[in-house]
Motif scaffolding. Sequence first.
Motif, mmCIF file in Angstrom:
data_model
loop_
_atom_site.group_PDB
_atom_site.id
_atom_site.type_symbol
_atom_site.label_atom_id
_atom_site.label_comp_id
_atom_site.label_asym_id
_atom_site.label_seq_id
_atom_site.Cartn_x
_atom_site.Cartn_y
_atom_site.Cartn_z
ATOM 1 N N LEU A 137 1.851 7.125 -10.233
ATOM 2 C CA LEU A 137 2.505 6.314 -9.212
ATOM 3 C C LEU A 137 1.518 5.936 -8.109
ATOM 4 O O LEU A 137 1.550 4.829 -7.574
ATOM 5 N N GLY A 138 0.638 6.887 -7.785
ATOM 6 C CA GLY A 138 -0.352 6.623 -6.745
ATOM 7 C C GLY A 138 -1.284 5.486 -7.123
ATOM 8 O O GLY A 138 -1.692 4.695 -6.258
ATOM 9 N N GLU A 139 -1.643 5.396 -8.395
ATOM 10 C CA GLU A 139 -2.511 4.301 -8.840
ATOM 11 C C GLU A 139 -1.848 2.947 -8.600
ATOM 12 O O GLU A 139 -2.498 1.985 -8.183
ATOM 13 N N ARG A 140 -0.555 2.876 -8.848
ATOM 14 C CA ARG A 140 0.158 1.616 -8.611
ATOM 15 C C ARG A 140 0.220 1.304 -7.116
ATOM 16 O O ARG A 140 0.042 0.158 -6.701
ATOM 17 N N LEU A 141 0.459 2.329 -6.323
ATOM 18 C CA LEU A 141 0.567 2.111 -4.881
ATOM 19 C C LEU A 141 -0.783 1.746 -4.265
ATOM 20 O O LEU A 141 -0.847 0.965 -3.312
ATOM 21 N N ASP A 142 -1.855 2.308 -4.819
ATOM 22 C CA ASP A 142 -3.197 2.022 -4.279
ATOM 23 C C ASP A 142 -3.580 0.559 -4.439
ATOM 24 O O ASP A 142 -4.424 0.044 -3.692
ATOM 25 N N ARG A 143 -2.976 -0.112 -5.404
ATOM 26 C CA ARG A 143 -3.311 -1.516 -5.635
ATOM 27 C C ARG A 143 -2.557 -2.457 -4.679
ATOM 28 O O ARG A 143 -2.814 -3.655 -4.667
ATOM 29 N N LEU A 144 -1.661 -1.906 -3.891
ATOM 30 C CA LEU A 144 -0.864 -2.726 -2.988
ATOM 31 C C LEU A 144 -1.542 -2.885 -1.634
ATOM 32 O O LEU A 144 -2.372 -2.059 -1.225
ATOM 33 N N SER A 145 -1.145 -3.905 -0.908
ATOM 34 C CA SER A 145 -1.630 -4.085 0.471
ATOM 35 C C SER A 145 -0.879 -3.129 1.389
ATOM 36 O O SER A 145 0.158 -2.554 1.028
ATOM 37 N N ASP A 146 -1.390 -2.969 2.618
ATOM 38 C CA ASP A 146 -0.716 -2.107 3.589
ATOM 39 C C ASP A 146 0.705 -2.598 3.846
ATOM 40 O O ASP A 146 1.639 -1.784 3.961
ATOM 41 N N LEU A 147 0.879 -3.897 3.927
ATOM 42 C CA LEU A 147 2.203 -4.443 4.214
ATOM 43 C C LEU A 147 3.170 -4.198 3.050
ATOM 44 O O LEU A 147 4.349 -3.893 3.249
ATOM 45 N N GLN A 148 2.673 -4.297 1.835
ATOM 46 C CA GLN A 148 3.526 -4.022 0.678
ATOM 47 C C GLN A 148 3.919 -2.544 0.639
ATOM 48 O O GLN A 148 5.057 -2.199 0.292
ATOM 49 N N ARG A 149 2.990 -1.658 1.016
ATOM 50 C CA ARG A 149 3.340 -0.236 1.080
ATOM 51 C C ARG A 149 4.361 0.022 2.180
ATOM 52 O O ARG A 149 5.244 0.880 2.034
ATOM 53 N N ASP A 150 4.257 -0.726 3.295
ATOM 54 C CA ASP A 150 5.264 -0.610 4.351
ATOM 55 C C ASP A 150 6.648 -0.977 3.823
ATOM 56 O O ASP A 150 7.649 -0.330 4.141
ATOM 57 N N VAL A 151 6.715 -2.053 3.032
ATOM 58 C CA VAL A 151 7.990 -2.484 2.463
ATOM 59 C C VAL A 151 8.596 -1.361 1.620
ATOM 60 O O VAL A 151 9.790 -1.033 1.741
ATOM 61 N N LEU A 152 7.790 -0.753 0.767
ATOM 62 C CA LEU A 152 8.295 0.322 -0.079
ATOM 63 C C LEU A 152 8.687 1.536 0.744
ATOM 64 O O LEU A 152 9.718 2.184 0.477
#
Length: 253
Positions: free
Chosen positions: A21-36
């Motif tokens: 799951l971390g690998e998928r999250l690492d590919r996201l932008s900071d804003l996309q991680r904020d959304v999640l």
Amino acid sequence: LDRWPISGEPLPVPADTAGLLGERLDRLSDLQRDVLFVAAAMSAPTPPGVTMAIAAGEAGPSTRDVRAAFHLVLQAGLLEHAADGRLRFGHPLMAEAALGAVTTVRARSLHARLADLAATVEDRGRHIAQAVDGPDPGAAAQIELAARSARRRGATAVAAGWAEAAARVTPDHDIEGRASRLIAAGRWFADSGEVQRGRALLEEAVADLPAGDTRAMARLHLAQLAGWDLGPAAVVSGCEAALAEARDPDLRA
């Protein structure tokens, strides 16, 4: 873990699953991680609610940018629209991973925004419990309100966790206030089956307090717990210790 997470904190995720799951999250932008993160932190996440929480404040990103990030997260299958209009995660453990995907400072900031937008006492207290950093009497009072609300509806374990959280952010000079919250947490943990944890909190309250009614109340609850594993003699002994300190006639009775 030295304790179970309180309501709203991330649950432990198995290491192998966390890595994927971390690998998928690492590919996201900071804003996309904020959304999640916000979707995972909200009790009933909706697209407008998530967008409002992240775009709130002058320093926040624009609504347009948040919506764009939101769209990409949906396209990636990390979030989905449920039939009732709410959001749900594409993987059942992704919500837990998302709660750990932002920095501690960012998590506190987002929880503070969610507290401001909360519609219920319990949601407000839950977010404040994770936004506060250090002693704060106002935060302690709000978290205690959430705990008592949860207790009234029968969510005893949740109430206990929040009562303990309220005690931990109570200023040191408010000895009685801190102890009363520890006592509530201790009673409610014991009621929910976590007897050892409840006993430890009651003993902590006794150690902090001067002699008097509040400490007598804590001793009385300890006496009641003693009967579960030490027998009637321990109950009598504990009640005698409580009686020696109690001044209030009802409590003495």
